[in-house]
Write a protein that holds these residues in place. Structure first.
Motif, short mmCIF file in Angstrom:
data_model
loop_
_atom_site.label_atom_id
_atom_site.label_comp_id
_atom_site.label_asym_id
_atom_site.label_seq_id
_atom_site.Cartn_x
_atom_site.Cartn_y
_atom_site.Cartn_z
N PRO A 168 0.90 -1.18 -0.05
CA PRO A 168 0.09 -0.25 -0.09
C PRO A 168 0.85 1.27 0.13
O PRO A 168 2.01 1.20 0.55
CB PRO A 168 -0.78 -0.07 1.37
N ILE A 169 0.17 2.44 -0.59
CA ILE A 169 1.03 3.51 -0.67
C ILE A 169 1.37 4.03 0.79
O ILE A 169 0.53 4.10 1.55
CB ILE A 169 0.41 4.68 -1.32
N GLY A 170 2.82 4.46 1.02
CA GLY A 170 3.19 4.82 2.20
C GLY A 170 3.71 3.74 3.30
O GLY A 170 3.89 4.35 4.42
N THR A 171 3.71 2.79 2.45
CA THR A 171 4.24 1.57 3.59
C THR A 171 5.80 1.75 3.99
O THR A 171 6.68 2.16 2.94
CB THR A 171 4.32 0.28 2.76
N VAL A 172 6.15 1.81 5.24
CA VAL A 172 7.35 1.74 5.80
C VAL A 172 7.79 0.66 6.52
O VAL A 172 7.00 0.26 7.56
CB VAL A 172 7.83 2.87 6.61
#
Length: 245
Positions: free
Chosen positions: A71-75
């Motif tokens: 998902p977008i923003g995964t860290v």
């Protein structure tokens, strides 16, 4: 130099790629550095590294290197679960998709009014490999590759004959290659293989081996070497000012 940060979702051939942009908070046009992260994507240490580079007068783009797989923003966390997920992503994404990501970032940078037409690449760990790979792109003028993994071992998925070691024969950009002698991920034999391939290709490169472990640039954890990290930042800044400005 004070910097400012922006978030952009860049269109690529394989979907939207969240990219964090760091740049000087003054008017003007600046050369761009594409900064490729570790397998964990844009962690706090990566963000701090990008801000350091930007404060020396560059636009710095930090893409999510596995945007198709998360998902977008995964860290990912610096723990076993994060390492396992990051390595799984590394072995799942073909190098050709990284290549198209680089092309998208080049196009994005050149569409920004504050970017000049000059671009370089820098990265750590797999990001070092991706910077090396980006240097095959004729739009990239130079690459600073910190302890790049998987070049010597050819363990990243790609079409037959399109691995980064083989493609070294087509290297046109200037390189700086930095390795830690105590790095278990790139053995002495692996380093020698890369060096020999660059020599055979008559590549324009600088080679540095330092007494350090893997991830010595990461300012979290016991492997961090602050003195060496400072030296590398200074060398990278001088390198990019020369090849991009």
């Amino acid at each position: 130099m004070i910097t400012t940060t922006e978030i952009h979702d860049v269109k690529t051939a394989t979907g939207l790629m969240r990219t964090t942009l760091y740049r000087p908070d003054i008017r003007g046009q600046f050369a761009t550095i594409i900064f490729y992260s570790e397998i964990f994507q844009q962690t706090a240490p990566i963000a701090r590294s990008a801000a350091i580079l930007a404060s020396h007068g560059f636009v710095v783009l930090v893409p999510e290197v596995f945007h198709e797989l998360n998902p977008i923003g995964t860290v990912l966390a610096y723990d076993d679960a994060g390492k396992d997920k990051g390595n799984a992503d590394k072995w799942a994404k073909p190098l050709e998709h990284h290549d198209s990501d680089t092309c998208a970032l080049v196009d994005f940078a050149r569409a920004q009014p504050f970017c000049s037409d000059k671009l370089g690449a820098m990265g750590v760990c797999i990001g070092g490999h991706l910077a090396y790979r980006a240097a095959l792109n004729p739009d990239i003028s130079g690459a600073f590759c910190l302890y790049p993994t998987d070049i010597h071992s050819n363990t990243l998925p790609c079409d037959v004959g399109n691995d980064s070691l083989t493609c070294t024969n087509d290297m046109k950009s200037e390189l700086v290659m930095v390795f830690g002698k105590q790095d278990p991920h790139v053995s002495k034999e692996g380093r020698q293989l890369i060096y020999q391939k660059l020599e055979q290709a008559n590549a324009n490169f600088t080679w540095l081996e330092v007494n350090a472990q893997h991830a010595f640039m990461r300012d979290e954890g016991e492997r961090y070497d602050a003195a060496l990290a400072l030296q590398m930042y200074l060398q990278a800044v001088a390198f990019f000012h020369r090849v991009l400005n």
